[in-house]
Scaffold this active site. Structure first.
Site, short mmCIF file in Angstrom:
data_model
loop_
_atom_site.label_atom_id
_atom_site.label_comp_id
_atom_site.label_asym_id
_atom_site.label_seq_id
_atom_site.Cartn_x
_atom_site.Cartn_y
_atom_site.Cartn_z
N ASP A 228 0.84 -1.19 0.00
CA ASP A 228 0.00 0.00 0.00
C ASP A 228 0.88 1.25 0.00
O ASP A 228 1.94 1.29 0.63
CB ASP A 228 -0.89 -0.01 1.25
CG ASP A 228 -1.79 1.20 1.32
OD1 ASP A 228 -2.71 1.31 0.48
OD2 ASP A 228 -1.57 2.05 2.21
N GLU A 255 1.37 -0.25 -5.10
CA GLU A 255 0.34 0.69 -5.48
C GLU A 255 0.99 2.05 -5.74
O GLU A 255 1.36 2.75 -4.81
CB GLU A 255 -0.71 0.83 -4.37
CG GLU A 255 -1.81 1.82 -4.71
CD GLU A 255 -2.48 2.42 -3.48
OE1 GLU A 255 -3.67 2.73 -3.59
OE2 GLU A 255 -1.81 2.57 -2.44
#
Length: 474
Positions: A228, A255
């Site tokens: 993330d 990401e």
């Protein structure tokens, strides 16, 4: 003049496609990931047999860490209080392990891997902006209920804190998202005086704890990590954490949100260096933006013929492909990226029909947008596309025909995909010699009918208005 420019662009595209080989090798590992977004671990476990039967090969699950259990908003799972234990409103370590075991299978062909969503960039914005984690109240709870918390422990000594104020970067909010230093060293803040998410400094202690965290998850049977907010971590920090031992046998993808591919500032500043300086995979935001442009007003599906040739898609073996991510509908700043439902359906046919990348299917548990993506993982069109996708593993891809409205491509001799975004049917007459089986039915996976039977050197494929066809050899 505009007509001349348009014709020139089309001729240039055709020339590029003659130069760039159109028959690509297949990637046998290009298997689909179910993003069980904000599902309880018990729910994933309860649906394990169904997930296997549908043909998924991996499930991306909620971050395994300790977060605010009193507030069950989805974003709480992305604000860690402690990474040494698993405990939040979507499960604990026991339910996490049970889920992994349920998705396992004695038959390797049916085994579904668990990919853990991991948060390494920051900690929670709680307790008045405190930067001692998990905080004294949590340590008191660990001590008073040691039996429970030791069962949730992944690693470490719960009688002591994990991070101190010395383990964080200065409490500055990112003000310029084009400044790489700010983006990767300052805090993500919400505005209106928000102090932001405490941004971890990659000192030796922090890196050691993060390595221990990933190693512990791997020892439980986790087979992949979604990183993330990878955009907000330096590549040096990422490479310090992900040792060769941790990465061995793992699927790791980051990401890094961009609004385009090569030539786009976000791509050039963040995604391109990430791909060049790590061996991780990434969300294919360049392809996603190409898809949105192609299906948008004034766009052309010819943009989808070979976008990687122009840097508008990632290379096949580095890409996690998608039509929607959890951030798009749940964050106001990204909601403009939501596609028209029919366009999303057609885009899924492209993502699931093409060769390259691992398709990520978002299936929501929050109920946003009137439950639009709730149970999407088993929607009729998704399950049928997944069946086609799995049938075509290892088959190469060749673009056969295209125009502004439609594209037609084959997957070896085993399948052919046609996608039409326009309001009238599109017909493509193609040479079938050596490209298809003759005297054998090709069945449309989406309808179960619409048979194609080829008995000569040419065949005209017809694609209805606003529809897709995914024919496979019976």
């Amino acid at each position: 003049m505009q007509v001349i420019k348009t014709l020139f662009k089309r001729q240039l595209l055709r020339l590029m496609l003659l130069i760039t080989p159109l028959l690509f090798s297949g990637y046998a590992s290009a298997e689909a990931i179910l993003h069980a977004f904000d599902w309880h671990y018990d729910e994933v476990a309860a649906k394990a047999t169904e997930i296997k039967n549908l043909g998924y090969k991996a499930v991306l699950v909620a971050p395994p860490l300790k977060s605010n259990a009193a507030n069950c908003a989805w974003w709480q799972r992305y604000q860690p209080q402690d990474i040494r234990v698993i405990d939040h409103c979507k499960g604990n370590k026991q339910s996490f392990v049970n889920m992994i075991n349920a998705l396992n299978d004695s038959n390797p062909a049916r085994k579904v891997d668990v990919y853990a969503d991991i948060v390494l960039n920051h900690m929670a914005n709680e307790r008045g902006g405190a930067t001692d984690f998990p905080g004294q109240a949590a340590l008191n709870s660990y001590s008073s209920n040691s039996s429970y918390w030791n069962n949730q422990k992944l690693f470490g000594n719960l009688s002591q804190g994990l991070f101190s104020p010395w383990d964080f970067n200065p409490a500055n909010c990112i003000s310029n998202y084009n400044d790489v230093w700010q983006v990767q060293n300052w805090r993500l803040c919400g505005g209106a005086g928000d102090s932001g998410l405490p941004d971890l400094n990659p000192n030796n202690w922090v890196v050691q704890q993060q390595r221990a965290y990933l190693s512990a998850l791997k020892s439980l049977g986790v087979k992949g990590f979604r990183v993330d907010a990878a955009k907000h971590m330096s590549n040096w920090h990422i490479n310090q954490i992900f040792t060769s031992t941790i990465k061995n046998g793992m699927y790791v993808f980051g990401e890094i949100i961009t609004s385009g591919g090569a030539g786009n500032n976000e791509y050039n500043s963040f995604l391109s260096p990430y791909l060049a300086n790590t061996d991780h995979k990434a969300y294919d935001f360049p392809l996603f933006n190409t898809i949105r442009s192609a299906f948008g007003f004034g766009g052309s599906l010819s943009q989808l013929v070979n976008p990687a040739a122009y840097g508008q898609a990632l290379q096949n073996n580095r890409a996690v492909t998608f039509t929607v991510t959890h951030d798009i509908p749940t964050n106001d700043g990204f909601r403009y990226l939501i596609m028209d439902p029919t366009d999303e359906y057609l885009a899924y046919a492209y993502v699931m029909g093409r060769d390259g990348g691992k398709p990520l299917i978002f299936s929501d548990s929050t109920g946003t947008d009137n439950n639009r993506w709730v149970n999407a993982y088993k929607a009729s069109h998704i399950s049928k596309m997944l069946n086609f996708h799995n049938r075509m593993q290892g088959q190469g891809m060749e673009m056969l025909a295209w125009n502004d409205c439609a594209i037609l491509f084959r997957r070896g001799q085993e399948g052919v995909v046609g996608i039409n975004k326009c309001g009238s049917s599109q017909n493509f007459n193609v040479n079938t010699n050596g490209r298809f089986y003759w005297y054998r039915n090709y069945r449309d996976a989406l309808s179960g009918a619409n048979l194609v039977y080829i008995s000569g050197g040419n065949y005209t494929f017809s694609i209805p208005a606003r529809q897709a066809r995914m024919w496979y050899a019976d």
